[in-house]
Motif scaffolding. Structure first.
Motif, PDB file in Angstrom:
ATOM      1  N   LEU A  69       0.666   4.016  -2.956  1.00  0.00           N
ATOM      2  CA  LEU A  69       0.134   5.344  -2.664  1.00  0.00           C
ATOM      3  C   LEU A  69       1.168   6.438  -2.911  1.00  0.00           C
ATOM      4  O   LEU A  69       0.810   7.587  -3.192  1.00  0.00           O
ATOM      5  CB  LEU A  69      -0.356   5.398  -1.213  1.00  0.00           C
ATOM      6  N   ASN A  70       2.441   6.091  -2.826  1.00  0.00           N
ATOM      7  CA  ASN A  70       3.492   7.081  -3.082  1.00  0.00           C
ATOM      8  C   ASN A  70       3.876   7.156  -4.551  1.00  0.00           C
ATOM      9  O   ASN A  70       4.661   8.012  -4.949  1.00  0.00           O
ATOM     10  CB  ASN A  70       4.744   6.757  -2.255  1.00  0.00           C
ATOM     11  N   TYR A  86       0.807  -1.220   0.000  1.00  0.00           N
ATOM     12  CA  TYR A  86       0.000   0.000   0.000  1.00  0.00           C
ATOM     13  C   TYR A  86       0.842   1.273   0.000  1.00  0.00           C
ATOM     14  O   TYR A  86       0.556   2.220  -0.746  1.00  0.00           O
ATOM     15  CB  TYR A  86      -0.965   0.000   1.191  1.00  0.00           C
ATOM     16  N   ALA A  92      -3.051   7.459   2.415  1.00  0.00           N
ATOM     17  CA  ALA A  92      -4.285   7.692   1.657  1.00  0.00           C
ATOM     18  C   ALA A  92      -5.089   8.824   2.291  1.00  0.00           C
ATOM     19  O   ALA A  92      -5.154   8.953   3.517  1.00  0.00           O
ATOM     20  CB  ALA A  92      -5.125   6.413   1.605  1.00  0.00           C
ATOM     21  N   ASP A  93      -5.694   9.649   1.454  1.00  0.00           N
ATOM     22  CA  ASP A  93      -6.525  10.741   1.954  1.00  0.00           C
ATOM     23  C   ASP A  93      -7.927  10.268   2.324  1.00  0.00           C
ATOM     24  O   ASP A  93      -8.665  10.964   3.012  1.00  0.00           O
ATOM     25  CB  ASP A  93      -6.640  11.836   0.893  1.00  0.00           C
ATOM     26  N   ALA A 107      -7.904   5.170  -1.538  1.00  0.00           N
ATOM     27  CA  ALA A 107      -7.536   3.760  -1.714  1.00  0.00           C
ATOM     28  C   ALA A 107      -8.819   2.946  -1.828  1.00  0.00           C
ATOM     29  O   ALA A 107      -9.649   2.946  -0.917  1.00  0.00           O
ATOM     30  CB  ALA A 107      -6.706   3.279  -0.528  1.00  0.00           C
ATOM     31  N   LYS A 108      -8.989   2.268  -2.958  1.00  0.00           N
ATOM     32  CA  LYS A 108     -10.207   1.506  -3.212  1.00  0.00           C
ATOM     33  C   LYS A 108     -10.040   0.082  -2.685  1.00  0.00           C
ATOM     34  O   LYS A 108      -9.113  -0.626  -3.058  1.00  0.00           O
ATOM     35  CB  LYS A 108     -10.506   1.486  -4.713  1.00  0.00           C
ATOM     36  N   PRO A 115       2.197   8.213  -7.211  1.00  0.00           N
ATOM     37  CA  PRO A 115       1.911   9.461  -7.937  1.00  0.00           C
ATOM     38  C   PRO A 115       2.992  10.507  -7.777  1.00  0.00           C
ATOM     39  O   PRO A 115       3.138  11.398  -8.617  1.00  0.00           O
ATOM     40  CB  PRO A 115       0.580   9.923  -7.308  1.00  0.00           C
ATOM     41  N   PRO A 137      -6.816  14.647  -3.956  1.00  0.00           N
ATOM     42  CA  PRO A 137      -6.934  13.615  -2.920  1.00  0.00           C
ATOM     43  C   PRO A 137      -6.783  12.227  -3.523  1.00  0.00           C
ATOM     44  O   PRO A 137      -7.263  11.952  -4.621  1.00  0.00           O
ATOM     45  CB  PRO A 137      -8.350  13.830  -2.368  1.00  0.00           C
ATOM     46  N   ILE A 138      -6.117  11.349  -2.812  1.00  0.00           N
ATOM     47  CA  ILE A 138      -5.921   9.970  -3.261  1.00  0.00           C
ATOM     48  C   ILE A 138      -6.750   9.049  -2.371  1.00  0.00           C
ATOM     49  O   ILE A 138      -6.558   9.007  -1.150  1.00  0.00           O
ATOM     50  CB  ILE A 138      -4.438   9.563  -3.200  1.00  0.00           C
ATOM     51  N   SER A 148      -2.055  17.729  -7.119  1.00  0.00           N
ATOM     52  CA  SER A 148      -2.361  17.733  -5.683  1.00  0.00           C
ATOM     53  C   SER A 148      -3.839  17.421  -5.456  1.00  0.00           C
ATOM     54  O   SER A 148      -4.574  18.212  -4.878  1.00  0.00           O
ATOM     55  CB  SER A 148      -2.012  19.093  -5.077  1.00  0.00           C
TER      56      SER A 148
END
Length: 263
Positions: A18-19, A14, A52-53, A31-32, A21, A28-29, A26
């Protein structure tokens, strides 16, 4: 696709994902989360720790839609072959709601934004996700079926509900139903709700009787006059009869205290 289903279960991936990008936009990211796992809180916690945002749930459910009896292959097939793939749509909504509730109730995940999806077709569907803790809702399969105009139906229906109920802001509804979801052991087992049969609507089809006789508690009788009668002493309040009635002639009564068994 197969890589995505696998990565959703490997917690150590994860942070790297997530890192990825890096110095991109800028935005929001989210995580699905995959539902093809027993405990969704674990990957959600890993995503939260990875930066994750917010959390989006749920993804599609691994499935086979069936087997064609003429060819013995699963549709859609490629030269007679198929593979396990993702299933979406209204049928997965109860599963999605369960996972959203699990995430929203986890103490460590409290406060992280939840984006809900999975079977949303009406504004009522969307509101159910919001009431369990989602601050927004996503729609894909319904757009495939009905087009983008369905978004107008979702928003107008929700706005009408809020005006009717006296809510001025959507966030007043976020998580409003969570306190009513408790552990099964905490439910009141000393009460019961008996089904009420509306004689004016009843067709005398006997479906409720057959279901109760073969799969319930034999609490209904059905004679030659085609009139259904309830034996309250046998009824367990399962409401199977209510679920199978084709015309809605059976509805729940008031919750009452269970009668004490005779010694």
């Amino acid at each position: 696709m197969a890589w995505g289903r696998t990565s959703g279960k490997i917690l150590s991936w994860y942070e790297d994902i997530l890192n990825a990008p890096g110095k991109g936009p800028s935005l929001p990211i989210l995580a699905k989360m995959t539902p093809n796992i027993g405990n969704m809180e674990l990957p959600a916690l890993a995503a939260n720790e990875g930066g994750a945002d917010g959390i989006a749930a749920i993804n599609t459910i691994k499935s086979l839609t069936g087997i064609q009896l003429q060819t013995f292959s699963a549709p859609p097939s490629v030269h007679g072959k198929s593979a396990v793939s993702g299933y979406s749509g209204k049928a997965i909504k109860p599963i999605a709601l369960r996972f959203i509730n699990d995430l929203a109730c986890h103490p460590t995940l409290s406060g992280i934004p939840l984006s809900g999806m999975g079977g949303v077709e009406t504004w009522q569907d969307g509101l159910e996700f919001i009431l369990l803790g989602c601050s927004n809702v996503q729609v894909t399969t319904s757009v495939m079926q009905y087009g983008y105009r369905i978004i107008e139906d979702l928003t107008s229906g929700l706005q009408a509900f809020m005006a009717e109920q006296g809510f001025s802001h959507l966030f007043e509804l976020v998580g409003a139903a969570r306190s009513n979801i408790i552990h099964a052991d905490e439910l009141d087992r000393q009460s019961i709700v008996y089904p009420i049969i509306d004689r004016n609507l009843c067709l005398g089809c006997g479906r409720c009787y057959v279901s109760c006789l073969d799969a319930g508690h034999q609490a209904l009788s059905f004679g030659k006059d085609r009139v259904v009668h309830l034996n309250a002493k046998k009824c367990k309040g399962c409401h199977l009869c209510l679920l199978v009635c084709p015309v809605g002639a059976i509805h729940p009564g008031k919750r009452v205290t269970k009668p004490m068994p005779k010694e």
